[in-house]
Design a protein around this motif. Sequence first.
Motif, PDB file in Angstrom:
ATOM      1  N   VAL A 144      -2.832 -15.717   2.438  1.00  0.00           N
ATOM      2  CA  VAL A 144      -3.133 -14.292   2.192  1.00  0.00           C
ATOM      3  C   VAL A 144      -1.899 -13.614   1.598  1.00  0.00           C
ATOM      4  CG1 VAL A 144      -3.836 -12.112   3.254  1.00  0.00           C
ATOM      5  CG2 VAL A 144      -4.744 -14.267   4.135  1.00  0.00           C
ATOM      6  N   PHE A 145      -0.729 -13.944   2.163  1.00  0.00           N
ATOM      7  CA  PHE A 145       0.532 -13.379   1.671  1.00  0.00           C
ATOM      8  C   PHE A 145       0.747 -13.749   0.201  1.00  0.00           C
ATOM      9  CE2 PHE A 145       5.003 -14.694   0.889  1.00  0.00           C
ATOM     10  CZ  PHE A 145       5.608 -13.451   0.866  1.00  0.00           C
ATOM     11  N   LEU A 146       0.578 -15.042  -0.109  1.00  0.00           N
ATOM     12  CA  LEU A 146       0.787 -15.495  -1.489  1.00  0.00           C
ATOM     13  C   LEU A 146      -0.186 -14.801  -2.438  1.00  0.00           C
ATOM     14  CD1 LEU A 146       1.291 -19.336  -0.877  1.00  0.00           C
ATOM     15  CD2 LEU A 146       3.043 -17.591  -1.211  1.00  0.00           C
ATOM     16  N   TYR A 147      -1.428 -14.641  -1.970  1.00  0.00           N
ATOM     17  CA  TYR A 147      -2.441 -13.961  -2.788  1.00  0.00           C
ATOM     18  C   TYR A 147      -2.004 -12.519  -3.059  1.00  0.00           C
ATOM     19  CZ  TYR A 147      -6.774 -11.702  -4.166  1.00  0.00           C
ATOM     20  OH  TYR A 147      -7.704 -10.966  -4.857  1.00  0.00           O
ATOM     21  N   ASP A 148      -1.548 -11.831  -2.008  1.00  0.00           N
ATOM     22  CA  ASP A 148      -1.143 -10.430  -2.169  1.00  0.00           C
ATOM     23  C   ASP A 148       0.064 -10.282  -3.090  1.00  0.00           C
ATOM     24  OD1 ASP A 148      -3.082  -8.947  -0.934  1.00  0.00           O
ATOM     25  OD2 ASP A 148      -2.113  -8.926   1.026  1.00  0.00           O
ATOM     26  N   VAL A 149       0.985 -11.270  -3.017  1.00  0.00           N
ATOM     27  CA  VAL A 149       2.150 -11.223  -3.918  1.00  0.00           C
ATOM     28  C   VAL A 149       1.683 -11.423  -5.363  1.00  0.00           C
ATOM     29  CG1 VAL A 149       4.289 -12.396  -4.598  1.00  0.00           C
ATOM     30  CG2 VAL A 149       3.835 -11.961  -2.180  1.00  0.00           C
ATOM     31  N   LYS A 150       0.800 -12.417  -5.541  1.00  0.00           N
ATOM     32  CA  LYS A 150       0.296 -12.700  -6.898  1.00  0.00           C
ATOM     33  C   LYS A 150      -0.465 -11.525  -7.479  1.00  0.00           C
ATOM     34  CE  LYS A 150      -1.183 -17.194  -7.824  1.00  0.00           C
ATOM     35  NZ  LYS A 150      -0.199 -18.133  -8.309  1.00  0.00           N
ATOM     36  N   MET A 151      -1.214 -10.839  -6.652  1.00  0.00           N
ATOM     37  CA  MET A 151      -2.030  -9.721  -7.104  1.00  0.00           C
ATOM     38  C   MET A 151      -1.210  -8.427  -7.249  1.00  0.00           C
ATOM     39  SD  MET A 151      -5.098 -10.667  -7.683  1.00  0.00           S
ATOM     40  CE  MET A 151      -4.617 -12.293  -8.187  1.00  0.00           C
ATOM     41  N   GLY A 152       0.045  -8.492  -6.825  1.00  0.00           N
ATOM     42  CA  GLY A 152       0.883  -7.286  -6.918  1.00  0.00           C
ATOM     43  C   GLY A 152       0.671  -6.314  -5.768  1.00  0.00           C
ATOM     44  N   LYS A 183       0.823  -1.212   0.000  1.00  0.00           N
ATOM     45  CA  LYS A 183       0.000   0.000   0.000  1.00  0.00           C
ATOM     46  C   LYS A 183       0.859   1.265   0.000  1.00  0.00           C
ATOM     47  CE  LYS A 183      -4.049  -2.128   2.059  1.00  0.00           C
ATOM     48  NZ  LYS A 183      -4.967  -2.222   3.173  1.00  0.00           N
ATOM     49  N   GLY A 184       1.864   1.267  -0.853  1.00  0.00           N
ATOM     50  CA  GLY A 184       2.692   2.461  -1.035  1.00  0.00           C
ATOM     51  C   GLY A 184       3.768   2.663   0.006  1.00  0.00           C
ATOM     52  N   ASP A 240       6.059 -20.179   6.758  1.00  0.00           N
ATOM     53  CA  ASP A 240       5.115 -19.272   7.420  1.00  0.00           C
ATOM     54  C   ASP A 240       5.615 -17.837   7.244  1.00  0.00           C
ATOM     55  OD1 ASP A 240       2.947 -18.441   8.858  1.00  0.00           O
ATOM     56  OD2 ASP A 240       3.420 -19.555  10.683  1.00  0.00           O
ATOM     57  N   ILE A 241       4.767 -16.896   7.604  1.00  0.00           N
ATOM     58  CA  ILE A 241       5.172 -15.483   7.534  1.00  0.00           C
ATOM     59  C   ILE A 241       4.646 -14.748   8.764  1.00  0.00           C
ATOM     60  CG2 ILE A 241       5.119 -15.357   4.998  1.00  0.00           C
ATOM     61  CD1 ILE A 241       2.485 -13.427   6.254  1.00  0.00           C
ATOM     62  N   SER A 242       5.221 -13.595   9.004  1.00  0.00           N
ATOM     63  CA  SER A 242       4.664 -12.699  10.015  1.00  0.00           C
ATOM     64  C   SER A 242       4.686 -11.288   9.436  1.00  0.00           C
ATOM     65  CB  SER A 242       5.516 -12.760  11.295  1.00  0.00           C
ATOM     66  OG  SER A 242       5.079 -11.777  12.198  1.00  0.00           O
ATOM     67  N   PHE A 243       3.527 -10.636   9.448  1.00  0.00           N
ATOM     68  CA  PHE A 243       3.411  -9.322   8.812  1.00  0.00           C
ATOM     69  C   PHE A 243       2.420  -8.502   9.627  1.00  0.00           C
ATOM     70  CE2 PHE A 243       1.838  -6.904   4.859  1.00  0.00           C
ATOM     71  CZ  PHE A 243       2.883  -6.002   4.909  1.00  0.00           C
ATOM     72  N   GLU A 244       2.855  -7.402  10.146  1.00  0.00           N
ATOM     73  CA  GLU A 244       2.060  -6.603  11.079  1.00  0.00           C
ATOM     74  C   GLU A 244       0.631  -6.294  10.572  1.00  0.00           C
ATOM     75  OE1 GLU A 244       3.691  -6.304  13.965  1.00  0.00           O
ATOM     76  OE2 GLU A 244       1.809  -5.598  14.839  1.00  0.00           O
ATOM     77  N   PRO A 245       0.486  -5.792   9.329  1.00  0.00           N
ATOM     78  CA  PRO A 245      -0.880  -5.466   8.881  1.00  0.00           C
ATOM     79  C   PRO A 245      -1.840  -6.659   8.875  1.00  0.00           C
ATOM     80  CG  PRO A 245       0.728  -4.470   7.437  1.00  0.00           C
ATOM     81  CD  PRO A 245       1.485  -5.399   8.334  1.00  0.00           C
ATOM     82  N   TYR A 246      -1.292  -7.880   8.763  1.00  0.00           N
ATOM     83  CA  TYR A 246      -2.154  -9.063   8.744  1.00  0.00           C
ATOM     84  C   TYR A 246      -2.647  -9.442  10.142  1.00  0.00           C
ATOM     85  CZ  TYR A 246      -0.699 -10.295   3.937  1.00  0.00           C
ATOM     86  OH  TYR A 246      -0.471 -10.316   2.593  1.00  0.00           O
TER      87      TYR A 246
END
Lengths: 278, 193
Positions: free
Chosen positions: A210-218, A127-128, A152-158
Amino acid sequence: MIKRFLLLSGLLVLVIQGNLQAQIVSEDDEIERQLLASTKQLNQFFSRFNGEEDTKGREFEPEDRQYRNSRLRKRFLSILFDEENAGFSESLFEEFVNKVTSDDQPIFLDLQAKEWFAVVNTTFRYKGRSMPLTLYMQIQEEGLGYEWVIADISFEPYKTLFDKQRGQTKEFLHPMSHELDFMNLRKAMVKDGSPESYTLADFEPDLLTVFLYDVKMGNLTFETVNRLNYHFFSVDGWYFSLNNFNRPGYNTGWLISDLVKINAQQKEDLLKLLYDKK
Amino acid sequence: MNRRYIQLLAIAFIAVFTSTAVMAQNAVDPNREKAIDSLALEKVKDLGKYIKIIGNKSTPYNEATRVMDRAEELFAPGSEMGVSSLAKEEIEYYKVREYFRRLMALNYDKVTIEWYDVHYISDLERQPDGRYVGVVTIYQKFEGTNGDKLAYKDTTKKDITIYVEKKETQIAGRTIEFWDVILGDIRVSETSI
């Protein structure tokens, strides 16, 4: 005391061998001895831990009497620990070294060892904004060989993205919705709403998907790797982590920075902590 | 196929070739692995020589371009250099050609690039497609001077990916298998030394 003696004798061997063998420009002697002593790759950490190479990094043949020699391993192990910031006691160190080098059940490590993983701190654009995102990586067998994969991943916004309300205050589809052909879904499934409110009580989001989806969607764009470390549960009843120490001196490269004796419950708690789970 | 490549191929044949009948399909024999290590190190040394020429300010532009072409031939397509410094832990990524161009364009009167006599070669690990991969670590000392003054100096660690693949060629009607080594991504990190 013993630990310090082992370390000093380990370093002494490196320095003496370096003195005898290195063919180098004189002013760079000291630097080259330091580079030689450094544990330059994780591969070298494994080889030193296992006693499979000499002090110049040359592999022993399996039939060589030095190969996996317990005394050599003890000497190497003394230089595989971070000496500057180590927060563990000498008795703990000795107990660990004695366990992994024991004559009846020695423990060796390699890329295919059980229960170890990498924590890779990266930056992704989301998101910029450039934001930190942690990847948990593991080695797995695939096809004709092996590969590193994202476990696995860890990402604050998620973390709060799917926080679900419970009880009286939560949003819900009333229990007679079926009689209306669920026409109230129209009000539930909206942008910026709380669609997670309409899921089973034990719903757990799969954030890796969700992470993989966001990467795929750009929506998430990889920027860089910032740093990484490795965590080992490969020695039963023990945990240790490896960090890369980039500093002058002889105690550098990939070194054990944390060493803890753990039981099953502590292991579970530690894994939760490392994986940034609640 | 250039002359240097033919030479390397010849070394590969001498060191690692064997007839198809006795060659195990899926494993790298420990003795053969040593020969592959030598071949990999040879390629890494070639890369070192090319980097010295490209970075040398007295190398004419045409010659530097020609050497860049040769250096690029050592790499698998799409290979990148990931560069980080002590001041900035994030890795910046450059295509190999771009890295060479940046090296050539450095704003110093004189550039000196030397290699420490320390290297480390990892084991070869098999990847899912059947090729083998390893990493060769070397250390480079860089000095940039303007006039008589040392303007910049660093020592970098270079972790160089090597891909090892079994290939076949026909010689006098006979099929000969050999192991070929090609370079891949390189991680360049500044050291505190």
